[in-house]
Design a protein around this motif. Structure first.
Motif, PDB file in Angstrom:
ATOM      1  N   GLU A 116       0.886   4.497  -2.285  1.00 53.17           N
ATOM      2  CA  GLU A 116       1.411   5.766  -1.775  1.00 53.17           C
ATOM      3  C   GLU A 116       2.928   5.713  -1.767  1.00 53.17           C
ATOM      4  O   GLU A 116       3.511   4.704  -1.362  1.00 53.17           O
ATOM      5  CB  GLU A 116       0.872   5.961  -0.343  1.00 53.17           C
ATOM      6  N   ASP A 135       0.829  -1.213   0.000  1.00 54.46           N
ATOM      7  CA  ASP A 135       0.000   0.000   0.000  1.00 54.46           C
ATOM      8  C   ASP A 135       0.861   1.260   0.000  1.00 54.46           C
ATOM      9  O   ASP A 135       0.463   2.293  -0.535  1.00 54.46           O
ATOM     10  CB  ASP A 135      -0.912   0.025   1.237  1.00 54.46           C
ATOM     11  N   GLY A 171      -0.480   8.017  -7.530  1.00 50.72           N
ATOM     12  CA  GLY A 171      -1.674   7.648  -6.770  1.00 50.72           C
ATOM     13  C   GLY A 171      -2.112   6.206  -6.919  1.00 50.72           C
ATOM     14  O   GLY A 171      -2.732   5.652  -6.031  1.00 50.72           O
ATOM     15  N   PHE A 172      -1.784   5.607  -8.072  1.00 47.17           N
ATOM     16  CA  PHE A 172      -2.228   4.229  -8.268  1.00 47.17           C
ATOM     17  C   PHE A 172      -1.359   3.517  -9.303  1.00 47.17           C
ATOM     18  O   PHE A 172      -0.740   4.153 -10.169  1.00 47.17           O
ATOM     19  CB  PHE A 172      -3.697   4.193  -8.722  1.00 47.17           C
ATOM     20  N   GLU A 226      -6.637  -1.799 -11.246  1.00 47.87           N
ATOM     21  CA  GLU A 226      -5.918  -0.716 -10.566  1.00 47.87           C
ATOM     22  C   GLU A 226      -5.704  -1.067  -9.097  1.00 47.87           C
ATOM     23  O   GLU A 226      -6.450  -1.851  -8.532  1.00 47.87           O
ATOM     24  CB  GLU A 226      -6.722   0.584 -10.615  1.00 47.87           C
ATOM     25  N   LYS A 227      -4.686  -0.432  -8.517  1.00 42.13           N
ATOM     26  CA  LYS A 227      -4.465  -0.537  -7.077  1.00 42.13           C
ATOM     27  C   LYS A 227      -3.852   0.767  -6.578  1.00 42.13           C
ATOM     28  O   LYS A 227      -2.836   1.206  -7.119  1.00 42.13           O
ATOM     29  CB  LYS A 227      -3.516  -1.706  -6.765  1.00 42.13           C
ATOM     30  N   PRO A 228      -4.454   1.367  -5.542  1.00 40.81           N
ATOM     31  CA  PRO A 228      -3.854   2.593  -4.992  1.00 40.81           C
ATOM     32  C   PRO A 228      -2.485   2.287  -4.371  1.00 40.81           C
ATOM     33  O   PRO A 228      -2.289   1.197  -3.826  1.00 40.81           O
ATOM     34  CB  PRO A 228      -4.840   3.014  -3.891  1.00 40.81           C
TER      35      PRO A 228
END
Ligand SMILES: [Fe+2]
Length: 129
Positions: free
Chosen positions: A127, A41, A106-107, A123-125
């Protein structure tokens, strides 16, 4: 200068990029084609990390000479990172990419091409810290 025209693919799966109509209630056909991204993440800026992209994780997709996933691409936002090719029946559409990012979009985005059913997006967020 030419004016940009709006276009619509209607229900033509070979036109444009296919995405689930309702992410919380996907059809088996959508589950079969969506590339699923597994990645942290949060990652550190300029530090390598692993991203696994797999088609058929949610619902099995055929893998035979006449019907298969021919390639998977990985992007950070719209920035291209990597591409892997597959041959029907002899390699499976699951791939580990090792990447590093200098800034956030962002992703992560994956595109997967089915030789019969067109282009699909997952898609995957993520950070960047
Ligand atoms: Fe397919």
């Amino acid at each position: 200068m030419e004016e940009k025209k709006e276009y619509s693919c209607d229900n033509d799966i070979l036109c444009g990029v296919n995405k689930p109509k309702d992410i919380s209630n996907m059809t088996d056909f959508e589950k079969k084609h969506i590339p699923v991204i597994t990645a942290p993440d949060k990652v550190n800026k300029n530090e390598e990390f692993d991203v696994i992209v797999e088609v058929g994780k949610l619902f099995p997709h055929p893998n035979e000479p006449g019907h298969f996933i021919s390639w998977i691409e990985l992007y950070s936002g719209d920035t291209f990172l990597a591409r892997a090719y597959f041959s029907g029946g002899t390699s499976s559409p699951k791939v580990l990419f090792r990447v590093k990012l200098s800034h956030a979009h962002g992703f992560l985005k994956a595109w997967a091409m089915c030789n019969l059913h067109g282009l699909w997006q997952g898609e995957k967020p993520i950070e960047i810290i």
